[in-house]
Design a protein around this motif. Sequence first.
Motif, mmCIF file in Angstrom:
data_model
loop_
_atom_site.group_PDB
_atom_site.id
_atom_site.type_symbol
_atom_site.label_atom_id
_atom_site.label_comp_id
_atom_site.label_asym_id
_atom_site.label_seq_id
_atom_site.Cartn_x
_atom_site.Cartn_y
_atom_site.Cartn_z
ATOM 1 N N UNK A 182 49.686 41.829 36.989
ATOM 2 C CA UNK A 182 48.372 41.824 36.327
ATOM 3 C C UNK A 182 47.574 40.544 36.569
ATOM 4 N N UNK A 183 48.268 39.389 36.597
ATOM 5 C CA UNK A 183 47.551 38.150 36.884
ATOM 6 C C UNK A 183 47.008 38.129 38.307
ATOM 7 N N UNK A 184 47.787 38.632 39.256
ATOM 8 C CA UNK A 184 47.302 38.699 40.639
ATOM 9 C C UNK A 184 46.123 39.663 40.766
ATOM 10 N N UNK A 185 46.180 40.797 40.068
ATOM 11 C CA UNK A 185 45.061 41.742 40.110
ATOM 12 C C UNK A 185 43.805 41.129 39.494
ATOM 13 N N UNK A 186 43.973 40.388 38.404
ATOM 14 C CA UNK A 186 42.831 39.727 37.766
ATOM 15 C C UNK A 186 42.214 38.705 38.703
ATOM 16 N N UNK A 187 43.052 37.867 39.310
ATOM 17 C CA UNK A 187 42.545 36.832 40.202
ATOM 18 C C UNK A 187 41.873 37.433 41.435
ATOM 19 N N UNK A 188 42.520 38.408 42.059
ATOM 20 C CA UNK A 188 41.956 39.010 43.272
ATOM 21 C C UNK A 188 40.683 39.781 42.975
ATOM 22 N N UNK A 202 38.491 39.180 40.563
ATOM 23 C CA UNK A 202 37.382 38.278 40.228
ATOM 24 C C UNK A 202 36.957 37.403 41.392
ATOM 25 N N UNK A 203 37.920 36.818 42.084
ATOM 26 C CA UNK A 203 37.584 35.733 43.005
ATOM 27 C C UNK A 203 37.733 36.091 44.473
ATOM 28 N N UNK A 204 38.428 37.136 44.808
ATOM 29 C CA UNK A 204 38.531 37.553 46.211
ATOM 30 C C UNK A 204 37.528 38.660 46.524
ATOM 31 N N UNK A 205 37.460 39.649 45.640
ATOM 32 C CA UNK A 205 36.564 40.785 45.875
ATOM 33 C C UNK A 205 35.226 40.644 45.184
ATOM 34 N N UNK A 206 35.082 39.650 44.337
ATOM 35 C CA UNK A 206 33.831 39.382 43.619
ATOM 36 C C UNK A 206 33.352 40.605 42.837
ATOM 37 N N UNK A 207 34.247 41.262 42.128
ATOM 38 C CA UNK A 207 33.868 42.415 41.321
ATOM 39 C C UNK A 207 33.073 41.940 40.105
ATOM 40 N N UNK A 208 31.916 42.510 39.926
ATOM 41 C CA UNK A 208 31.036 42.129 38.821
ATOM 42 C C UNK A 208 31.247 43.098 37.658
ATOM 43 N N UNK A 209 32.265 42.837 36.878
ATOM 44 C CA UNK A 209 32.540 43.661 35.705
ATOM 45 C C UNK A 209 32.533 42.769 34.471
ATOM 46 N N UNK A 210 32.476 43.397 33.317
ATOM 47 C CA UNK A 210 32.484 42.641 32.074
ATOM 48 C C UNK A 210 33.839 41.948 31.913
ATOM 49 N N UNK A 211 33.792 40.695 31.593
ATOM 50 C CA UNK A 211 35.019 39.921 31.468
ATOM 51 C C UNK A 211 35.607 40.092 30.076
ATOM 52 N N UNK A 212 36.805 40.654 30.037
ATOM 53 C CA UNK A 212 37.508 40.798 28.771
ATOM 54 C C UNK A 212 38.236 39.506 28.438
#
Length: 78
Positions: A30-36, A38-48
């Motif tokens: 889950x931490x790797x999915x969160x990091x990738x 946000x910062x690798x794919x630049x997904x613009x979603x609401x931050x929980x």
Amino acid sequence: LLIVLLGSSVFTEALQYAGIFCMLLLVILPLLMLYCGRYRRQLAIERVLPIGSFPIQMLLLLAFALLLYMLYKTFGGA
């Protein structure tokens, strides 16, 4: 129940392996999915989880250190 009564060491060894897989599935992935995301794919979603990249990297470092310790205790250490 029979496995625990006849060979408790087998049961505790199975719990050690389960702990390693739980660490991978419930903490590191889950931490790797969160990091990738946000910062690798630049997904613009609401931050929980409103934290930056540095705390995520530190949590990943801590999780990998714990995983290495668990692997050492299971396979290499006493």
